[in-house]
Design a protein around this motif. Structure first.
Motif, mmCIF file in Angstrom:
data_model
loop_
_atom_site.group_PDB
_atom_site.id
_atom_site.type_symbol
_atom_site.label_atom_id
_atom_site.label_comp_id
_atom_site.label_asym_id
_atom_site.label_seq_id
_atom_site.Cartn_x
_atom_site.Cartn_y
_atom_site.Cartn_z
ATOM 1 N N GLU A 133 0.830 -1.214 0.000
ATOM 2 C CA GLU A 133 0.000 0.000 0.000
ATOM 3 C C GLU A 133 0.859 1.256 0.000
ATOM 4 O O GLU A 133 0.604 2.200 -0.750
ATOM 5 N N ARG A 134 1.889 1.276 0.853
ATOM 6 C CA ARG A 134 2.770 2.446 0.926
ATOM 7 C C ARG A 134 3.523 2.668 -0.382
ATOM 8 O O ARG A 134 3.682 3.801 -0.833
ATOM 9 N N CYS A 135 3.992 1.593 -0.971
ATOM 10 C CA CYS A 135 4.704 1.712 -2.259
ATOM 11 C C CYS A 135 3.773 2.259 -3.335
ATOM 12 O O CYS A 135 4.169 3.107 -4.137
ATOM 13 N N ALA A 136 2.536 1.765 -3.363
ATOM 14 C CA ALA A 136 1.571 2.232 -4.362
ATOM 15 C C ALA A 136 1.251 3.702 -4.139
ATOM 16 O O ALA A 136 1.190 4.491 -5.092
ATOM 17 N N GLU A 137 1.049 4.102 -2.879
ATOM 18 C CA GLU A 137 0.767 5.512 -2.570
ATOM 19 C C GLU A 137 1.936 6.402 -2.984
ATOM 20 O O GLU A 137 1.748 7.478 -3.544
ATOM 21 N N ALA A 142 4.287 10.334 -6.694
ATOM 22 C CA ALA A 142 5.361 10.715 -7.605
ATOM 23 C C ALA A 142 4.818 10.968 -9.006
ATOM 24 O O ALA A 142 5.216 11.924 -9.675
ATOM 25 N N GLU A 143 3.884 10.129 -9.428
ATOM 26 C CA GLU A 143 3.278 10.292 -10.751
ATOM 27 C C GLU A 143 2.494 11.598 -10.824
ATOM 28 O O GLU A 143 2.546 12.319 -11.823
ATOM 29 N N ALA A 144 1.771 11.906 -9.759
ATOM 30 C CA ALA A 144 0.994 13.153 -9.718
ATOM 31 C C ALA A 144 1.908 14.375 -9.747
ATOM 32 O O ALA A 144 1.555 15.417 -10.297
#
Length: 171
Positions: A133-137, A142-144
């Motif tokens: 979950e933390r990696c995905a967040e 970063a993408e945003a």
């Protein structure tokens, strides 16, 4: 020169492709090869491969046997079919979908799910889920922010049974 076998007037049937993908997902989650499943059901691996790709339609009796084999209800093969976009989706389009697609269609995601399921310690499972979950967040943030995704260099360590073999095939 005449082609062997029957010619299809139309492309692949979307439902057959979808059911085949679900069959492949179940097989891979179980950690079985096409040959393993095929021999258990009295098929050739080529026939199972045709089912998985949607080239051949899986009969209702065969779906019932597959459900029994994987210990799942037949409805599992159709879950998510209604929620697909209204546009027709062929196998070629599925293959071309981008990597951000959160389905279990990629081999890596299927293997990760299989490994996760084999972990019996609830604390370890919780820690892995939290890490994911933390990696995905972090990736979403970063993408945003417009930061390009980077791929770290692999050393071949910590890759389980494959070791350095996995890094050579990724080049």
């Amino acid at each position: 020169m005449k082609k062997r076998g029957r010619e299809k007037k139309e492309g692949l049937n979307d439902v057959d492709v979808f059911v085949g993908q679900r069959l492949r997902e179940l097989r891979m989650l179980a950690g079985l090869s096409q040959s393993d499943v095929a021999s258990a059901l009295g098929l050739t691996f080529q026939q199972l491969q045709k089912y998985e790709r949607g080239f051949n339609r899986v009969s209702s009796s065969r779906l019932f046997k597959l459900g029994q084999f994987f210990r799942v209800p037949v409805s599992v093969f159709f879950e998510g079919l209604e929620s697909r976009p209204a546009t027709e989706e062929t196998e070629a389009q599925v293959v071309r979908s981008d990597d951000s697609d959160n389905t279990l269609r990629s081999r890596e995601a299927l293997m990760l799910a299989r490994y996760y399921q084999s972990i019996r310690d609830p604390q370890v499972r919780g820690a892995i889920r939290e890490l994911a979950e933390r990696c995905a967040e972090q990736s979403e943030a970063a993408e945003a922010a417009g930061v390009p995704a980077t791929v770290p260099a692999t050393t071949g360590r910590g890759r389980g049974k494959r070791g350095a073999q996995g890094t050579a095939s990724q080049a």
